[in-house]
Design an enzyme around this catalytic site. Sequence first.
Site, PDB file in Angstrom:
ATOM      1  N   VAL A  80       0.830  -1.206   0.000  1.00 57.06           N
ATOM      2  CA  VAL A  80       0.000   0.000   0.000  1.00 57.06           C
ATOM      3  C   VAL A  80       0.866   1.259   0.000  1.00 57.06           C
ATOM      4  O   VAL A  80       0.668   2.172  -0.813  1.00 57.06           O
ATOM      5  CB  VAL A  80      -0.958  -0.012   1.220  1.00 57.06           C
ATOM      6  CG1 VAL A  80      -1.683   1.311   1.376  1.00 57.06           C
ATOM      7  CG2 VAL A  80      -1.959  -1.144   1.065  1.00 57.06           C
ATOM      8  N   THR A  83      -5.829  -0.444   7.192  1.00 59.40           N
ATOM      9  CA  THR A  83      -7.204  -0.850   7.501  1.00 59.40           C
ATOM     10  C   THR A  83      -7.335  -1.091   9.004  1.00 59.40           C
ATOM     11  O   THR A  83      -6.629  -1.938   9.564  1.00 59.40           O
ATOM     12  CB  THR A  83      -7.543  -2.154   6.735  1.00 59.40           C
ATOM     13  OG1 THR A  83      -7.305  -1.937   5.347  1.00 59.40           O
ATOM     14  CG2 THR A  83      -8.987  -2.559   6.950  1.00 59.40           C
ATOM     15  N   CYS A 120      -5.694  -9.572   3.059  1.00 62.39           N
ATOM     16  CA  CYS A 120      -6.769  -8.699   3.562  1.00 62.39           C
ATOM     17  C   CYS A 120      -8.089  -9.401   3.863  1.00 62.39           C
ATOM     18  O   CYS A 120      -8.598  -9.275   4.977  1.00 62.39           O
ATOM     19  CB  CYS A 120      -7.023  -7.575   2.565  1.00 62.39           C
ATOM     20  SG  CYS A 120      -5.652  -6.429   2.462  1.00 62.39           S
TER      21      CYS A 120
HETATM   22  N1  LIG Z   1      -1.975  -5.362   0.508  1.00 61.23           N
HETATM   23  C1  LIG Z   1      -3.161  -4.977   0.103  1.00 61.23           C
HETATM   24  O1  LIG Z   1      -3.628  -5.398  -0.961  1.00 61.23           O
HETATM   25  C2  LIG Z   1      -3.969  -3.986   0.901  1.00 61.23           C
HETATM   26  C3  LIG Z   1      -5.096  -3.386   0.289  1.00 61.23           C
HETATM   27  C4  LIG Z   1      -5.836  -2.465   1.024  1.00 61.23           C
HETATM   28  C5  LIG Z   1      -5.494  -2.180   2.346  1.00 61.23           C
HETATM   29  N2  LIG Z   1      -4.428  -2.818   2.917  1.00 61.23           N
HETATM   30  C6  LIG Z   1      -4.085  -2.451   4.302  1.00 61.23           C
HETATM   31  O2  LIG Z   1      -2.987  -1.545   4.245  1.00 61.23           O
HETATM   32  C7  LIG Z   1      -2.089  -1.759   5.350  1.00 61.23           C
HETATM   33  C8  LIG Z   1      -0.708  -2.094   4.834  1.00 61.23           C
HETATM   34  O3  LIG Z   1      -0.774  -3.291   4.075  1.00 61.23           O
HETATM   35  P1  LIG Z   1       0.491  -3.802   3.241  1.00 61.23           P
HETATM   36  O4  LIG Z   1       0.037  -5.034   2.529  1.00 61.23           O
HETATM   37  O5  LIG Z   1       1.064  -2.679   2.490  1.00 61.23           O
HETATM   38  O6  LIG Z   1       1.470  -4.196   4.456  1.00 61.23           O
HETATM   39  P2  LIG Z   1       2.988  -4.684   4.376  1.00 61.23           P
HETATM   40  O7  LIG Z   1       3.159  -5.617   5.510  1.00 61.23           O
HETATM   41  O8  LIG Z   1       3.301  -5.137   2.984  1.00 61.23           O
HETATM   42  O9  LIG Z   1       3.845  -3.364   4.625  1.00 61.23           O
HETATM   43  C9  LIG Z   1       3.874  -2.664   5.831  1.00 61.23           C
HETATM   44  C10 LIG Z   1       5.206  -1.936   5.911  1.00 61.23           C
HETATM   45  O10 LIG Z   1       5.193  -1.035   7.035  1.00 61.23           O
HETATM   46  C11 LIG Z   1       6.504  -1.023   7.590  1.00 61.23           C
HETATM   47  N3  LIG Z   1       6.459  -0.479   8.969  1.00 61.23           N
HETATM   48  C12 LIG Z   1       6.041  -1.079  10.104  1.00 61.23           C
HETATM   49  N4  LIG Z   1       6.135  -0.230  11.156  1.00 61.23           N
HETATM   50  C13 LIG Z   1       6.621   0.944  10.668  1.00 61.23           C
HETATM   51  C14 LIG Z   1       6.937   2.202  11.237  1.00 61.23           C
HETATM   52  N5  LIG Z   1       6.759   2.435  12.541  1.00 61.23           N
HETATM   53  N6  LIG Z   1       7.408   3.179  10.439  1.00 61.23           N
HETATM   54  C15 LIG Z   1       7.590   2.955   9.108  1.00 61.23           C
HETATM   55  N7  LIG Z   1       7.306   1.772   8.507  1.00 61.23           N
HETATM   56  C16 LIG Z   1       6.839   0.784   9.262  1.00 61.23           C
HETATM   57  C17 LIG Z   1       6.956  -2.464   7.501  1.00 61.23           C
HETATM   58  O11 LIG Z   1       8.356  -2.576   7.601  1.00 61.23           O
HETATM   59  C18 LIG Z   1       6.412  -2.853   6.114  1.00 61.23           C
HETATM   60  O12 LIG Z   1       7.379  -2.609   5.100  1.00 61.23           O
HETATM   61  C19 LIG Z   1      -2.739  -2.867   6.190  1.00 61.23           C
HETATM   62  O13 LIG Z   1      -3.549  -2.276   7.151  1.00 61.23           O
HETATM   63  C20 LIG Z   1      -3.617  -3.609   5.177  1.00 61.23           C
HETATM   64  O14 LIG Z   1      -4.699  -4.249   5.782  1.00 61.23           O
HETATM   65  C21 LIG Z   1      -3.646  -3.695   2.217  1.00 61.23           C
END
Ligand SMILES: NC(=O)c1ccc[n+]([C@@H]2O[C@H](COP(=O)([O-])OP(=O)(O)OC[C@H]3O[C@@H](n4cnc5c(N)ncnc54)[C@H](O)[C@@H]3O)[C@@H](O)[C@H]2O)c1
Length: 417
Positions: free
Chosen positions: A11, A114, A245
């Site tokens: 995201v 989310t 998700c």
């Molecule tokens: N992947 C999807 O398709 C999708 C779609 C819609 C919503 N979401 C939501 O979006 C959010 C992120 O999902 P994602 O798939 O990108 O997660 P992800 O696990 O791929 O990435 C999260 C990133 O955040 C970083 N992080 C953690 N703590 C941190 C901090 N304090 N400062 C800076 N960086 C930090 C981690 O190192 C990681 O690289 C979640 O809540 C998910 O439910 C995901």
Amino acid sequence: MQIAVFGAGYVGLVQAVGLAELDHEVFLVDIDEAKVEALQGGSVPFYEPGLEDALKSYIASGALRIETSLDRNPELAFVCVQTPQLGDGSCNIAAVKSVLASAHLPELVVIKSTLPPTEFRVLEVESNCELAMNPEFLREGTAFDDFLNPDRIVLGVRTPEAEQVLCSVYEKLEAPKLVMSPESASLTKYAANTMLASRLSLINEIANIAEVVGADMDAVREGLGSDPRIGRQFLRSGAGFGGSCFPKDVLALATSAHASGYDSKLIRPVIEVNEEQAGRFVAKIEQELGGVNGKRIAVWGLAFNKNTDDIRESPAMRAVKLLLAKGVFLSVYDPEAMQNARAELGSDVHYAADVLEACDDADALAALTEWDEFKEVEWPRVAVRMKGGFVFDGKSFLDRASVERSGLKYAGVGVCD
Ligand SMILES: NC(=O)c1ccc[n+]([C@@H]2O[C@H](COP(=O)([O-])OP(=O)(O)OC[C@H]3O[C@@H](n4cnc5c(N)ncnc54)[C@H](O)[C@@H]3O)[C@@H](O)[C@H]2O)c1
């Protein structure tokens, strides 16, 4: 506008590159040093069409900088860090909290992660910043295009000032901007995922019924999808849904509703049906082959969806593990997810070089991710490589007539002889 984006996962990276494309100056922050280093070198750690070229070009132009901490004061910040599932099904907001404790935060911080309405209010009480909610609806595999061409942009805000800032951030995108409260924005996200997941579990249940009553799911799907009130999307029965998700968000909605005093009757079974579906798919293979112990099965597809290398909660991986436990020799192939699968499956399976090699001497083929490459395969070339004759379609995406013309036997979820 100078904008910080926290979290460089699926995201956050898409958001950061997308904001650069909208002419903002972006600082992308992630605490994972190895990930930051790879990204600074222009390398995207996951497969997402179009993203790497755009990343490289905005790093080169200076519009996008990637760092392990924020050392300047941006005008706005987006929080895109993970919100995984806790043991009781609720949503873990620890990573979001840690971002909100960072230095250099601007007055307005926008949550894209989310999280349920109740958790948003918890964060709001604890934070010194004004918070807004801008849920993300991207689909992995088309994520960058989804950012640039969204169906809608949901803006959950408390004040007209926050609304104005967010509308100006996304000014260049033509999609309707739906302004509402943060609670409604959060619930919209959960409702969307729960609606889609429910549809998949319902169609899988109907397919399971089709099998026991002797109906043909292909015909039922055509009859259902022809009704404009129902439509054709999300009607493909199979081995279940997955991804990072749907499963966690559906459960978090039910758990959060319960904690707020409402016991949902409909939502938890969406997950229960899904958890059984891969097992049903494997049982079907077992039944048709007269047992699977010692058999050789080719698997096409390991990612939870096409056009991604993401195997998180993948039904294909679930089916693979069940088959392995039953003593099957597996030859697997996925165009992008082999490396991720190898990290989980190790040397327990054979990693084939291509679709055809996967089928060499196989007693059966199980297709579990709907990659175009699998749909477009020349079936006679598959048939000559296989020992047995069964093709099990775990996503209802193969052309049954083409499979059968090559002399192979098609078996879909809800499709009997
Ligand atoms: N992947 C999807 O398709 C999708 C779609 C819609 C919503 N979401 C939501 O979006 C959010 C992120 O999902 P994602 O798939 O990108 O997660 P992800 O696990 O791929 O990435 C999260 C990133 O955040 C970083 N992080 C953690 N703590 C941190 C901090 N304090 N400062 C800076 N960086 C930090 C981690 O190192 C990681 O690289 C979640 O809540 C998910 O439910 C995901």
